[in-house]
Design a protein around this motif. Sequence first.
Motif: not given
Length: 111
Positions: A52-56
């Motif tokens: 999720g952090v990487e996607i953001r």
Amino acid sequence: MGGFMDIWDRNKDGKNVEKRSFVRYFIVSTAVFVLLVGFLNQNSIVRWIKAGVEIRHQENRIRTLGEEIDQMDGQIRSLTSSKDSLERYAREQFNFAEPGDDVFVTEEIKR
């Protein structure tokens, strides 16, 4: 907190041996389940959070690059719309000069 710690004391089981044994079993099995699901398998919660952090981060990067593309498109439109703006850009960016222009060469001092 004293109540939770009392569950582990077998001397206090008394008449509730089966009930307290089930509670101990439930706590241990829940802890093992949370460890397996949360941290040890391939689809763990930790990996989901990292994804999720990487996607953001990637979405922010896409937005930033889109803004840069829009700026470059505007610059291309302005440079192709008039010869004067193209000549000014060439002078500023590539140090071009027209015949008769005074050219000053400066050196950058590195410290």
